[in-house]
Structures are given as C-alpha cells and as structure tokens.
Design a protein around this motif. Structure first.
Motif, short mmCIF file in Angstrom:
data_model
loop_
_atom_site.label_atom_id
_atom_site.label_comp_id
_atom_site.label_asym_id
_atom_site.label_seq_id
_atom_site.Cartn_x
_atom_site.Cartn_y
_atom_site.Cartn_z
N LEU A 246 32.82 42.56 35.85
CA LEU A 246 33.84 42.30 36.56
C LEU A 246 33.58 40.90 37.17
CD1 LEU A 246 34.89 45.44 38.75
CD2 LEU A 246 36.22 44.28 36.76
N ASN A 247 34.47 40.02 37.15
CA ASN A 247 34.38 38.85 37.85
C ASN A 247 34.50 39.06 39.36
OD1 ASN A 247 37.13 38.72 38.12
ND2 ASN A 247 37.38 37.38 36.25
N VAL A 248 34.28 38.03 40.19
CA VAL A 248 34.48 38.32 41.78
C VAL A 248 35.99 38.61 41.81
CG1 VAL A 248 34.31 37.18 43.94
CG2 VAL A 248 32.33 37.00 42.37
N GLY A 249 36.93 37.60 41.31
CA GLY A 249 38.27 38.03 41.58
C GLY A 249 38.80 39.28 41.22
N ALA A 250 38.27 39.86 40.02
CA ALA A 250 38.71 41.31 39.53
C ALA A 250 38.19 42.19 40.54
CB ALA A 250 38.19 41.63 38.17
N LEU A 251 36.83 42.09 40.85
CA LEU A 251 36.42 43.04 41.98
C LEU A 251 37.18 43.11 43.18
CD1 LEU A 251 33.73 44.87 42.82
CD2 LEU A 251 32.81 42.72 43.71
N THR A 252 37.62 42.10 43.72
CA THR A 252 38.24 41.83 45.08
C THR A 252 39.65 42.80 44.89
OG1 THR A 252 37.40 39.89 45.50
CG2 THR A 252 39.40 40.34 46.82
#
Length: 588
Positions: free
Chosen positions: A193-199
């Motif tokens: 997961l990238n950071v944006g998707a995690l958020t």
C-alpha cells in the motif's frame, strides 16, 4: 420459371442460415451461462491477445458483460483486470507487461492508469511503489517503475464464490478492528500500500466503525491526516504488539518524503510534536538508556483510546499461556540435593507463601520478583521441572521461544524482548495468581557480554542491548521468571546476581536412574534395572529416548523387550551424546 425456383432456393438457404445462427447464439448463451467468472476471464485474455484492445470488446461481448456485471467494473477495466489475473503468479505485474499482452504502446498503457486506480479502489488489485521494505531486502521487482499485484483474497473469492466479496470492515468488534489495522500497517511495511492508500483505508475503516469508542475519540482530535495516522500507529504498536518503545526507524515507512521524516524526528526529539504537546505520546525512558530517541503512547492516551481493547485483552489473556491444569503430571527423579531444593522452591511458590514473601520483601524495599535459574546438561529435567512446579502451584506458564527473538534485523530483537516483558507484566496485572515466565534455553540472551569488533559491531551491540533490557526488566520484575541454561559457565555475572534461586541439575545418580528405568519399563526386572543404571550413566532424557525406540520397535515389528536391544540402544545414546562434564565446565 427457373428464376423463380432459384429465388425460392436462395430464400430457403437464407432461412436455414438464420436458423443456424439463432441456434448458435442460443448455444453460445447456454455455454456462457454455464461458465464461471474465471472461465470468462480466460476468454477475455485469449480474445484481447488475438484482436488487441480496440477490437476485443465486440468479439467477446458476452464474456465482458458477465465479468463487468459480477465485479461492477467497465469493459476496459475488465480487460486490464483479466490480464492482472493471468500474471498473478508473479510477485508483481508491471504496466510494461500489460502493454505487451494487450497489444498497445507503453505510452498508451499509461493512459489506463486511471482505470487501474479504479480497480485498486475496489481492492481488486494493489499498487506497488517499488520501494524497499524495512523488514526485507529489495523485493524482486523489475526496474520498469509502476507495478501492481493481486491479493490472494481476491483469487480465493473468485474461485469459491464466482465473484469478489471484499472482507467485512464495518460494525467490527474492537478486536476485529485492531486486527484489520494490523493488516493494513503490515501491507504498508511490505510496500503493498502506498501512503495515500493507507490513509484512505484507515480513515474509511474508522468511519465505518463509529460505534467503537476508539473511533469516536480518535476523530474528535483536530489533527492533520498525517499526524492522525501516526497516532493510530502508536495505538497499533501498543494495542496489537504491546510495544511501548518506538524509534524513528519504526515510523519511517509511514512517509515517502525523507525531509518529512527528518522534520518529525526533530519535533519528537525536541518534545514539541503536536502529539507530545497534546500529551498523547511521551518519551520512553523506562529502560536504562534514558535517551530521548524512543517514544510511547502516553498513559492518558491508553486510557482514552485503548480501554475497550484492554478489557477485550483481559478476557482473552489465557490464549498466550499454557494452563496449569493442561500440564500432565509426571513423576520426576532427582539426586538428593536437587530434590530438597525443588521441594523448597515449590513450597515458596504456593500462592499463600508467595504472597507473604512478596509483602515482606516490599516492606523492606527489596525486589518482589522471583527470578530462578535452572542449569544443567540436556535431558536432566530442567524444563519439565518448571512445568511440574507450575502444575503443583496452579500457575499458568508463559513460554518464551528465545530463538524467535534472535531476529536478523537490527532493532527487532530488542523490540521483541521488550514486548515479551510488557505482555507478561500485563498478564500479571490481570491475573489472580501470577503465571511463570519461562525462558527456556536462555543461553543465547544471558551469556557473557560481547566485546565490540569492526566485523560484528552491529550484532554485538544488538546482543548487549538485549541483555541490558533483560537486566532492567529483572530489576522491575513483579512476577516469577524461570530461566533454563545448559552453559552455566558462560553466564554473565550481572545475570548471576539477579537470580534469587539457582538449582543445578546434575546427571541422575544410580538410584535415580533405576527409578526412571522402572517407571518407564514396568516389566523390567529389578536386577536388570540395577545393571542398566550401574553400567550406563545416562540422563533422564537419554533414558526416555531409549524407551521411545523400544516402543517404536514394538509398534512396527511387534518385537518384545530384549535386553540385548536395550543395551545396544544405551550404547548408542552414550556414543551419540555429548561430554556432559565439559559442557558444564566441570573438572573431570
């Protein structure tokens, strides 16, 4: 006349052709109806490879209609997803591979990234950003940049249910909720997961579970998203992992901008990070390092945010323990000196006596914890004695696998050791009778300190750090620790001073060996038991090995007890054993 007949023939042929077409279409529909979604995906792959992305939709309309209806995606997304499925056996699927498969240029495939993002939002595919994971070396990805992967849950759902059923993430219990949080942070750490998707995932998870006190409280804080995610991570570390020693490298994976990490480190080290100013995280100075490079969730935050999880954990704490009433009774045979010491320790650990002693020690300002060391060669009964004492004193056992704490990744071993003691402390606080913390084969963590050298400096420093943590935890121990070791002479002096009781398990003498033989082989004549005991200086474990071999022979070959076989197996144990005196540092 001939013309009229010819026209009639043509009309009959056309009607026949139309009928055949109608029948063919009907048969095709029946076939399509009988196909599962993976069959349709296979057809979409074949058609798109043959005709390319521009012509495949018309050629395989029935297959596209089926897949799009089942998954709620467009025809173009169905093509992309089908090819992702075909490549799902790989660790990653690059967009360059996709371009080659569907016969379009790599420039054009970039235009389809929006469609890939839509597939990702539906959790059908996952984005991989090609960065290195903190817990592993560079993953086996190619150097073509953007790549994706498919979670096994998607494949299993398609295979089992003929559709994709996303995992339920709404109206969860607090335990289920923190399990999902654990999975999301793990996916981020592995770069799945990238950071944006995690958020997005975390905030969506919270919004769907506002019945939980945690979600209500966390959304009441007026923090920016990145600060909120950091707070959730601290809650995850404390709630899921009992980890209250977070350092900067633990949180690097939450940020893709290195300058952002440096800014956060400055704020945390300086004590002016918003979460510290709000008294939600504190410096961790619980250990002897007393440095400001580690942080933890504050007691206030734990009360506000983790009260539900604590109560859930308290009700399920036994899952990490071996329950005393599940321990099978076993008659143990010791030499006279060990017998007296073990009986004394068992008496001291009876709950009534244990509480009196703890009260007296606390009154005198002394350490309340009971740290005991069982030393001796392999097979002398150290571990089994610990379990039998637990059974007799009605104490559960928290067994620690030392080998698993020896992580190859710098910093992880220290965290695991700290988490073990944090977890044990929590169990003691929530138990009427303190369980026993059993460090089995503890040689690896209580040995002599390492002298740093250039070739192994990081490893030596890590092992010394682990020892410092254990020494400090033994100082603050409020329960019962039993450590077993085969290598007494290698133990660090600092550990030796902290063990209140030390029992050395020597090899059993003749009488003890005779007792073991007769307890295992009830049909063994007394004179033969005496002969075996006198001739073979075996440990209890070695005698049990001989007993097992005899039983295997009886099961496989139906052989009766033979003294020749007994003697041969005893000789094998002696031959394949180890020099007990040398291992223990005794003078022979």
């Amino acid at each position: 006349m001939e013309t009229e007949i010819l026209l009639q023939i043509i009309e009959v042929i056309e009607q026949a052709e139309q009928y055949c077409n109608d029948v063919s279409d009907s048969v095709k529909e029946d076939i399509i109806d009988d196909m599962c979604i993976l069959d349709h995906i296979e057809k979409i792959i074949e058609i798109s490879k043959e005709f390319g992305i521009d012509e495949c939709f018309a050629k395989g309309k029935g297959h596209f209609d089926y897949v799009t209806a089942k998954l709620g995606i467009s025809h173009l997304q169905a093509v992309l997803f089908s090819h992702f499925i075909e490549k799902s056996y790989n660790n990653y699927i690059s967009i360059n591979d996709m371009a080659e498969n569907i016969k379009c240029s790599q420039v054009r495939i970039i235009k389809y990234l929006d469609e890939c993002e839509e597939l990702e939002k539906k959790r059908l595919i996952r984005f991989r950003n090609g960065k290195r994971s903190r817990h592993r070396s560079w993953n086996y990805r190619n150097n073509n940049g953007i790549s994706f992967w498919i979670h096994r849950d998607v494949l299993d759902s398609l295979r089992k249910f003929n559709e994709f059923r996303p995992k339920k993430i709404e109206n969860l219990s607090i335990y289920e909720f923190f399990t999902v949080i654990d999975e999301l942070f793990d996916e981020r750490e592995q770069d799945d997961l990238n950071v944006g998707a995690l958020t997005i995932e975390l905030l969506n998870l919270i919004s769907l579970n506002m019945h939980l006190l945690f979600c209500k409280k966390i959304m009441n804080y007026s923090f920016d998203e990145d600060i909120l995610i950091l707070l959730i991570y601290f809650c995850h570390s404390s709630g899921n992992n009992s980890d209250d020693r977070i350092r900067i490298y633990d949180i690097e994976f939450l940020y893709e901008d290195k300058s952002k990490i440096r800014d956060i480190e400055r704020m945390l080290t300086g004590g002016y990070h918003p979460l510290m100013e709000s008294k939600l995280i504190d410096f961790n100075n619980d250990d002897i390092f007393a440095k400001s490079d580690a942080w933890k969730l504050s007691d206030r935050a734990k009360k506000e945010l983790l009260s539900e999880l604590d109560s859930k954990r308290n009700r399920n704490y036994k899952k990490n323990l071996t329950l005393y009433d599940s321990i099978k009774p076993k008659k143990m045979f010791y030499n006279p000196k060990e017998t007296g010491e073990i009986q004394q320790l068992t008496s001291l650990l009876q709950e009534e006596n244990y509480r009196k002693i703890q009260d007296r020690l606390e009154l005198k300002g002394m350490r309340k914890g009971f740290a005991c060391l069982f030393s001796g060669g392999a097979g002398t009964g150290k571990t089994e004695t610990a379990y039998q004492i637990a059974r007799e004193t009605k104490r559960h056992v928290m067994m620690v696998d030392i080998a698993q704490t020896k992580s190859m990744w710098y910093g992880e071993s220290e965290k695991q050791i700290k988490a073990i003691f944090d977890n044990y402390r929590s169990i003691v606080e929530n138990s009427e009778i303190a369980p026993i913390l059993l460090f089995n084969e503890a040689d690896a963590v209580i040995g002599k300190r390492k002298e740093f050298n250039d070739s192994n400096r990081a490893i030596d420093q890590t092992e010394n750090t682990i020892q410092n943590i254990i020494l400090q935890e033994m100082e603050n121990l409020s329960g019962i620790l039993i450590a077993t070791t085969n290598l007494l002479q290698n133990m660090d002096k600092a550990f030796e001073r902290r063990f209140l009781y030390k029992i050395t398990f020597d090899k059993p003498g003749i009488e003890s060996r005779k007792g073991i033989w007769t307890s295992l082989l009830m049909d063994l004549p007394e004179d033969k038991a005496e002969e075996l005991s006198a001739k073979f200086e075996l440990s209890g474990g070695q005698i049990e090995n001989v007993f097992r071999k005899i039983n295997v022979d009886a099961i496989l070959n139906g052989e009766n007890l033979s003294m020749d076989t007994l003697f041969r197996y005893c000789e094998d144990e002696i031959k394949n054993g180890f020099n007990f005196a040398k291992r223990m540092g005794f003078i022979s």
